[in-house]
Design an enzyme around this catalytic site. Structure first.
Site, PDB file in Angstrom:
ATOM      1  CB  SER A 314     -20.452   3.092  15.738  1.00  0.00           C
ATOM      2  OG  SER A 314     -19.859   2.559  16.884  1.00  0.00           O
ATOM      3  CG  ASP A 325     -12.646   6.641   2.236  1.00  0.00           C
ATOM      4  OD1 ASP A 325     -12.640   5.480   1.792  1.00  0.00           O
ATOM      5  OD2 ASP A 325     -13.701   7.260   2.517  1.00  0.00           O
ATOM      6  CE  LYS A 339     -26.764  -0.231  14.335  1.00  0.00           C
ATOM      7  NZ  LYS A 339     -27.197  -1.002  13.177  1.00  0.00           N
TER       8      LYS A 339
END
Length: 428
Positions: A314, A325, A339
């Site tokens: 999470s 990214d 998650k």
């Protein structure tokens, strides 16, 4: 329903503690001023919350209006009958993370502001497909951790009771208990059955620990983040600032076995490492996107390696995904848990609670990691023997006795060298 940012939690998990749940994170509860006259009012209140805010507007292809009629047309003579009806109603959503808690269960999931918890320290979720109870991660240093429970373990029995068909709340009730008492947990690790007798204890959670480690490329700042609790961002800020004063050459951020926690905590911490770029976007059932960005307030721009594994879930995946990214860090380790759900938790009725999935989150590049997880840039698996060694002696974690750390340090040295070459080229 208005939920403050501190009320948003990620990958909602039940924690085997008497005082905390939802990935070990703090929870903000909406204030409640309702005084029910009948069990039907509680059923209708829960129905209304789902109707207004549940992430799936089709309600799992269920006629939610018809569900309301069905359950309000029944007669209830006790709260217990209403609780049973609500759980039956919520099962139609086929979402293990949207769940009802009676007053006792709700009390047991709330954060203890002192940070001292009682239990065995297992973060637990329910596999959406198999419905099996799966360990996200044991809390570092907890009785479950010391006993050898690992991320991805499947709990098959609790004190002789099969977990087949058991929901998370029931598992919580069975595993928690007074300090000094024991609970027997049977686990499947792959196809290997394991048996654990675990003594419940008090657990202290310190979200951040840091150190300055020597290397041939200069001093390295090592920061281990165990959970995204309410005070994690403050402790992270202190750790980075302290290491910056000591002029470290680069950083290793350790998110292994970090099951997540508060959404805003992951965003605040990401901003400490990123000067610009997107961090995360959350999408609700109307398709409305809330995009969080860096704010040009990074505390350091020095090279960074992030350690992840199957217990990184999470909020850990939001942070590691944002850093990956944006090409701010190199990820080393193994695939993360996967998650990608945001929940709100609120009180309903007279002391009961309701956790509701309200959104999904995506990494800056648009990755939906709810099932896929995040793949590291450099994959480094630990053998069972290596995991056991690190579990038995936690002083070896983040040292040259830790194979994933060693690989991370190797990568970091290369990144530091590139930075120095770039600096030298600019100065010519």
């Amino acid at each position: 329903m208005v939920i403050s940012r501190s009320g948003l939690v990620l990958g909602a998990t039940a924690v085997m503690l008497t005082a905390v749940a939802v990935a070990g994170a703090g929870i903000h509860l909406s204030s409640q001023a309702s005084f029910r006259e009948s069990p039907k009012e509680l059923i209708d209140e829960v129905w209304q919350v789902i109707h207004k805010s549940y992430v799936d507007g089709t309600f799992n292809q269920v006629d939610w209006t018809a569900v309301r009629t069905e359950y309000l047309n029944r007669n209830y003579t006790s709260d217990e009958q209403a609780y049973t009806a609500i759980r039956e109603m919520l099962k139609k959503l086929d979402d293990p993370y949207t769940r009802f808690m009676n007053p006792e269960e709700f009390k047991n999931m709330q954060i203890d502001t002192s940070g001292e918890l009682t239990g065995v320290g297992i973060q637990l979720t329910q596999d959406e497909k198999t419905k099996k109870l799966v360990v996200i991660s044991p809390i570092e240093g907890s009785p479950a951790f010391t006993a050898g429970v690992q991320a991805q373990d499947i709990i098959s029995e609790i004190d002789g009771r099969t977990t087949e068909g058991m929901d998370i709340n029931e598992a919580v009730s069975l595993i928690r208990g007074p300090v000094g008492t024991k609970v027997n947990i049977k686990i499947l690790r792959g196809d290997k059955p394991l048996d654990f007798n675990i003594t419940r204890d008090r657990i202290e959670i310190h979200p951040v620990r840091s150190s300055k480690n020597p290397s041939s490329a200069g001093e390295i700042g090592y920061i281990r983040l165990n959970t995204f609790s309410a005070n994690a961002a403050e402790e992270m800020r202190e750790a980075i600032n302290d290491l910056e004063k000591q002029n470290v050459a680069g950083y290793i951020l350790d998110l292994r076995s970090n099951p997540g926690g508060l959404l805003y905590s992951s965003i605040e911490i990401a901003r400490m490492w990123l000067n610009q770029g997107d961090i995360v976007s959350t999408v609700d059932r109307q398709g409305e996107t809330d995009r969080q960005k860096a704010n040009n307030r990074a505390l350091t721009n020095k090279p960074l390696v992030v350690l992840v594994d199957g217990g990184s879930a999470s909020a850990s995946e939001i942070l590691s995904g944002a850093l990956q990214d944006n090409k701010r860090a190199v990820l080393v380790g193994t695939k993360t848990f996967g998650k990608g759900l945001v929940q709100s938790v609120r009180g309903v009725g007279n002391g009961s609670g309701l956790a509701v999935t309200i959104a999904k989150y995506f990494t800056p590049s648009g990755r939906d990691i709810n099932h896929e997880g995040i793949q590291p840039d450099i994959k480094v698996e630990l053998t069972e023997a290596q995991r056991d060694e690190l579990r038995k002696d936690r002083t070896k974690v983040g040292t040259t006795d830790d194979p994933q750390y060693v690989k991370g340090l190797e990568i970091l040295k290369g990144e530091i060298a590139k930075t120095k070459q770039g600096t030298q080229a600019q100065s010519k």
